[in-house]
Design a protein around this motif. Sequence first.
Motif, short mmCIF file in Angstrom:
data_model
loop_
_atom_site.label_atom_id
_atom_site.label_comp_id
_atom_site.label_asym_id
_atom_site.label_seq_id
_atom_site.Cartn_x
_atom_site.Cartn_y
_atom_site.Cartn_z
N GLU A 134 0.98 -1.30 -0.20
CA GLU A 134 -0.02 -0.12 -0.10
C GLU A 134 1.03 1.27 0.10
OE1 GLU A 134 -3.68 1.83 2.77
OE2 GLU A 134 -3.02 -0.33 2.99
N THR A 135 1.76 1.27 0.92
CA THR A 135 2.73 2.38 1.05
C THR A 135 3.45 2.67 -0.45
OG1 THR A 135 3.00 1.82 3.27
CG2 THR A 135 4.62 3.58 2.41
N SER A 136 3.89 1.34 -1.01
CA SER A 136 4.45 1.54 -2.23
C SER A 136 3.98 1.99 -3.27
CB SER A 136 5.08 -0.06 -2.78
OG SER A 136 5.72 -0.60 -1.70
N LEU A 137 2.54 1.75 -3.46
CA LEU A 137 1.51 2.26 -4.18
C LEU A 137 1.49 3.87 -4.20
CD1 LEU A 137 -0.66 1.25 -6.38
CD2 LEU A 137 -2.26 1.67 -4.43
N GLY A 138 1.59 4.42 -2.88
CA GLY A 138 1.68 5.84 -2.69
C GLY A 138 2.82 6.40 -3.14
N ILE A 139 3.83 5.70 -3.18
CA ILE A 139 5.17 6.25 -3.51
C ILE A 139 5.18 6.59 -5.07
CG2 ILE A 139 7.76 5.87 -3.62
CD1 ILE A 139 6.74 6.89 -0.87
N ILE A 140 4.85 5.30 -5.69
CA ILE A 140 4.80 5.28 -7.11
C ILE A 140 3.82 6.31 -7.72
CG2 ILE A 140 4.14 3.80 -9.21
CD1 ILE A 140 6.72 2.96 -7.71
N THR A 141 2.62 6.58 -7.05
CA THR A 141 1.87 7.63 -7.49
C THR A 141 2.34 8.95 -7.48
OG1 THR A 141 0.31 6.20 -6.54
CG2 THR A 141 -0.69 8.17 -7.29
N VAL A 142 2.90 9.21 -6.32
CA VAL A 142 3.81 10.42 -6.16
C VAL A 142 4.89 10.52 -7.35
CG1 VAL A 142 5.58 11.88 -4.93
CG2 VAL A 142 3.43 10.73 -3.63
N LEU A 143 5.64 9.53 -7.81
CA LEU A 143 6.60 9.58 -8.71
C LEU A 143 5.93 9.89 -10.18
CD1 LEU A 143 9.06 6.72 -7.55
CD2 LEU A 143 9.58 9.43 -7.40
N GLN A 144 4.84 9.13 -10.15
CA GLN A 144 4.01 9.18 -11.66
C GLN A 144 3.68 10.76 -11.85
OE1 GLN A 144 0.95 6.25 -11.31
NE2 GLN A 144 1.55 5.48 -13.25
N ARG A 145 3.18 11.18 -10.59
CA ARG A 145 2.76 12.64 -10.66
C ARG A 145 3.66 13.61 -11.11
NH1 ARG A 145 1.04 14.31 -5.35
NH2 ARG A 145 -0.15 12.28 -5.09
N SER A 205 14.30 -0.82 -9.41
CA SER A 205 13.55 -1.86 -8.47
C SER A 205 13.76 -3.27 -8.70
CB SER A 205 11.85 -1.31 -8.71
OG SER A 205 11.41 -2.30 -7.45
N HIS A 206 13.96 -3.89 -7.73
CA HIS A 206 14.09 -5.54 -7.98
C HIS A 206 12.67 -5.94 -7.96
CE1 HIS A 206 14.16 -5.22 -3.71
NE2 HIS A 206 13.85 -6.21 -3.69
N ASP A 207 11.87 -5.37 -7.31
CA ASP A 207 10.18 -5.87 -7.03
C ASP A 207 9.57 -5.81 -8.22
OD1 ASP A 207 8.36 -6.59 -5.55
OD2 ASP A 207 8.19 -4.71 -4.43
N ILE A 208 9.80 -6.47 -8.94
CA ILE A 208 9.05 -6.55 -10.30
C ILE A 208 7.38 -6.34 -10.15
CG2 ILE A 208 8.54 -7.35 -12.86
CD1 ILE A 208 11.49 -8.58 -12.08
N PRO A 209 6.83 -7.50 -9.41
CA PRO A 209 5.26 -7.52 -9.31
C PRO A 209 4.63 -5.93 -8.76
CG PRO A 209 6.33 -9.38 -8.28
CD PRO A 209 7.29 -8.36 -8.52
N THR A 210 5.46 -5.31 -8.02
CA THR A 210 4.84 -4.28 -7.50
C THR A 210 4.55 -3.00 -8.57
OG1 THR A 210 5.90 -4.76 -5.55
CG2 THR A 210 5.06 -2.33 -5.72
N VAL A 211 5.84 -3.08 -9.43
CA VAL A 211 5.86 -2.09 -10.61
C VAL A 211 5.21 -2.25 -11.68
CG1 VAL A 211 7.91 -1.22 -9.17
CG2 VAL A 211 7.94 -2.66 -11.49
#
Lengths: 234, 296
Positions: free
Chosen positions: A171-182, A194-200
């Motif tokens: 959930e927190t990751s999602l928030g961060i990605i949203t900020v970066l997207q903006r 990111s090594h964490d492929i599913p999240t991204v």
Amino acid sequence: MIRFKRVHLTYPNGVRALENVNIEFKKGELCFITGPTGCGKSSLLKLIYLDEYPTRGRVLLFGKDTYDIPAHQAPYLRRKVGVVFQDFKLLPNKTVRENVSFALEVTGASRYEIERRTPQVLDQVGLLGKIDHFPAALSGGEIQRVAIARAIVNEPLILLADEPTGNLDPETSLGIITVLQRIQTRGTTVLIASHDIPTVERFAPRIVAMQDGGVVSDKAVTRTQAAPQPNEKG
Amino acid sequence: MFRNLVYYFKQFWFNITRNVLMSFAAISTSFFSQLILGSLILVVFNINHISAQVWSQVEIWCFMETSNREEVVARAEQIQENRMVRGPVEIKTPKKALEELEKDLEIGLWDKDEENPLPWTLVVRVHDPDQVQPVVDFLINDLGFKKDDLRYPKDVVRKINTASMVIKVGGYFLTVLMATLTLFIIMNTIRLTVIARRAEIRTMQLVGATSWFIRWPFLLEGIIIGLTGSMISALILGVMYYFGHDMYMRVLFFLPHPIGTLQMMRILFTVAVISGFSMGLAGSYISVARFLDEDA
Ligand SMILES: Nc1ncnc2c1ncn2[C@@H]1O[C@H](COP(=O)(O)OP(=O)(O)O)[C@@H](O)[C@H]1O
Ligand SMILES: [Mg+2]
């Protein structure tokens, strides 16, 4: 905007972090760089923020070979490249406000500018409420946001984020990605390692996959369909 | 909020105590080396000053063969034309020479009725001790004086010369040594500060700080350390000199006088400002440059 031409990077201890990397990033692009730990993602970013220089090959930044940038000009270029470091590099004895304004201070910005911009970017990352807190009093996601705020306070043309979702819950990751997207929608080139492929995966218009210091796939994903795009060969 | 305050206070206290201790150590070492440097300057300047006075008292006595007053005066004028000769050449009549001699020896030497055996004498003074020999040569070679007719303190000249040379050279050597020591102390202090703030400097570089932006606070710190140490040492030496000078003038007033307190203070503070500033600047510059280079 950023162009790697047959780039090799070997560290002084003999580790070959990058081998024959050919890649290009365009203005206003959002791109994920993925791959297992140790595949060279951070090294690739370091070449962009002038922390490392290629052992072989060329890195072109805004059309300039990084080798041709004189040392005294490097700081001015770095201001155009905001970085969210894997280890944040926040100063523990400074408050959130001070950590962010610090990046403005070093550029010689005026008091007025500092006092205008600092709350503005902290608002942008949703952290205005904790402006006078110290990093020790913040959660992982909040620390990440401070690091992002500091990276964008100088209005960079390129934003690099190294593992911004590492150790964060989905959930927190999602928030961060949203900020970066903006930030990307405002015209900034955003590269996220990111090594964490599913999240991204579901956010990514473009995913560059790396392995053992090389790019193994470079997929551009359009809004309607995902179409593989061949990796540029130098 | 309360938590932040506590944290803030802890950090503040940590920084202050660490910096105060380090700065205090640096200032006191800089102070001691500057104290030695200042004492050396005090001694060397006074030796120069006193030897200059001793020198200025060195006289070349020329005994005249003629007793014709006009000829003697003409001779004096010839000698005066030499640029190395200081002031007018003193003309001693045989009568005056005899009086002075009797006064010096405290006995009557000669019957007033008999002819005075002493010749007319010219007393020549020079600006600089090094000029004694050239003037003597000039008198013999150009003006035709006989060697035996000239009296001047050959050995004393040479001895004083050697002694003051030894002290001067030794003094300069020690001064350079102390200056180097001060430089190294300041370099090391700043190096420690740089290391203590390593992470911060690194972050500053990565967010786009120029080298000068990073360098300035350290240069300032170095200069302040250098100047504080040297000013305190100059002040202490100045006060000590004031009392020392006072006592000397009361007890040893008949000997050549040392440099006046005010002039000595001016010398000490000028040297303190220049050496404290330049060593602080150089020391910190070198330390920061090393660190910045390492990272570039
Ligand atoms: N400063 C360094 N000195 C020596 N080796 C390094 C350094 N940084 C990274 N490496 C090595 O280079 C390789 C790639 O590292 P990195 O770029 O950090 O990968 P990633 O970010 O994908 O995990 C690894 O084997 C790592 O151990
Ligand atoms: Mg990494």
